[in-house]
Design a protein around this motif. Structure first.
Motif, PDB file in Angstrom:
ATOM      1  N   LEU A  18       0.848  -1.190   0.000  1.00 28.56           N
ATOM      2  CA  LEU A  18       0.000   0.000   0.000  1.00 28.56           C
ATOM      3  C   LEU A  18       0.882   1.238   0.000  1.00 28.56           C
ATOM      4  CD1 LEU A  18      -2.647  -1.037   2.664  1.00 28.56           C
ATOM      5  CD2 LEU A  18      -2.760  -1.303   0.178  1.00 28.56           C
ATOM      6  N   LEU A  19       0.629   2.137  -0.927  1.00 34.87           N
ATOM      7  CA  LEU A  19       1.356   3.396  -1.030  1.00 34.87           C
ATOM      8  C   LEU A  19       0.407   4.523  -0.695  1.00 34.87           C
ATOM      9  CD1 LEU A  19       3.180   2.789  -4.433  1.00 34.87           C
ATOM     10  CD2 LEU A  19       4.090   2.455  -2.129  1.00 34.87           C
ATOM     11  N   ARG A  20       0.804   5.335   0.264  1.00 36.14           N
ATOM     12  CA  ARG A  20      -0.001   6.494   0.654  1.00 36.14           C
ATOM     13  C   ARG A  20       0.791   7.746   0.328  1.00 36.14           C
ATOM     14  NH1 ARG A  20      -1.155   2.875   5.021  1.00 36.14           N
ATOM     15  NH2 ARG A  20      -3.366   2.414   5.044  1.00 36.14           N
ATOM     16  N   GLY A  21       0.091   8.757  -0.135  1.00 37.24           N
ATOM     17  CA  GLY A  21       0.751  10.002  -0.497  1.00 37.24           C
ATOM     18  C   GLY A  21       0.971  10.069  -1.998  1.00 37.24           C
ATOM     19  N   SER A  40      -2.828   3.616  -2.941  1.00 40.66           N
ATOM     20  CA  SER A  40      -2.765   2.709  -4.085  1.00 40.66           C
ATOM     21  C   SER A  40      -2.251   1.365  -3.607  1.00 40.66           C
ATOM     22  CB  SER A  40      -1.803   3.240  -5.157  1.00 40.66           C
ATOM     23  OG  SER A  40      -2.248   4.467  -5.663  1.00 40.66           O
ATOM     24  N   ALA A  41      -2.838   0.280  -4.122  1.00 41.36           N
ATOM     25  CA  ALA A  41      -2.405  -1.070  -3.780  1.00 41.36           C
ATOM     26  C   ALA A  41      -1.645  -1.646  -4.960  1.00 41.36           C
ATOM     27  CB  ALA A  41      -3.610  -1.951  -3.445  1.00 41.36           C
ATOM     28  N   VAL A  42      -0.374  -1.970  -4.740  1.00 41.22           N
ATOM     29  CA  VAL A  42       0.491  -2.502  -5.789  1.00 41.22           C
ATOM     30  C   VAL A  42       0.616  -4.014  -5.597  1.00 41.22           C
ATOM     31  CG1 VAL A  42       2.813  -2.431  -6.769  1.00 41.22           C
ATOM     32  CG2 VAL A  42       1.759  -0.332  -5.919  1.00 41.22           C
ATOM     33  N   CYS A  43       0.432  -4.768  -6.678  1.00 40.53           N
ATOM     34  CA  CYS A  43       0.498  -6.231  -6.642  1.00 40.53           C
ATOM     35  C   CYS A  43       1.886  -6.701  -6.228  1.00 40.53           C
ATOM     36  CB  CYS A  43       0.164  -6.801  -8.020  1.00 40.53           C
ATOM     37  SG  CYS A  43       0.307  -8.600  -8.116  1.00 40.53           S
ATOM     38  N   MET A  44       1.912  -7.624  -5.281  1.00 38.52           N
ATOM     39  CA  MET A  44       3.171  -8.230  -4.845  1.00 38.52           C
ATOM     40  C   MET A  44       3.202  -9.737  -5.130  1.00 38.52           C
ATOM     41  SD  MET A  44       4.958  -5.738  -3.634  1.00 38.52           S
ATOM     42  CE  MET A  44       6.208  -6.524  -2.654  1.00 38.52           C
TER      43      MET A  44
END
Length: 74
Positions: A18-21, A40-44
């Motif tokens: 999860l990326l915030r900002g 934003s949720a980035v696939c891992m």
């Protein structure tokens, strides 16, 4: 290059990053994705159909792994 504030990063166990900002994501093909979302949720897991974003596929992969680990009754 655009200036970005420091993004907050949270790694979810067996889930997305999860990326915030304010941030940008560079995908495996070298394409830059600029985001305007607060989170934003980035696939891992590598299984998402909408990479680099998470589509929840990690849940299906985890469920299949659990099913394969269960001993057969019989």
């Amino acid at each position: 290059m655009t200036e970005f504030e420091h993004a907050s990063i949270v790694l979810c166990p067996a889930g997305p990053m999860l990326l915030r900002g304010k941030h940008e994501v560079l995908d495996a093909d070298g394409k830059v994705h600029h985001t305007v979302r607060p989170v934003s949720a980035v696939c891992m897991c590598g299984g998402s159909a909408i990479k680099p974003w998470c589509d929840g596929t990690h849940r299906l992969l985890a469920a299949r792994a659990r099913d394969n680990d269960e001993p057969n009754a019989g």
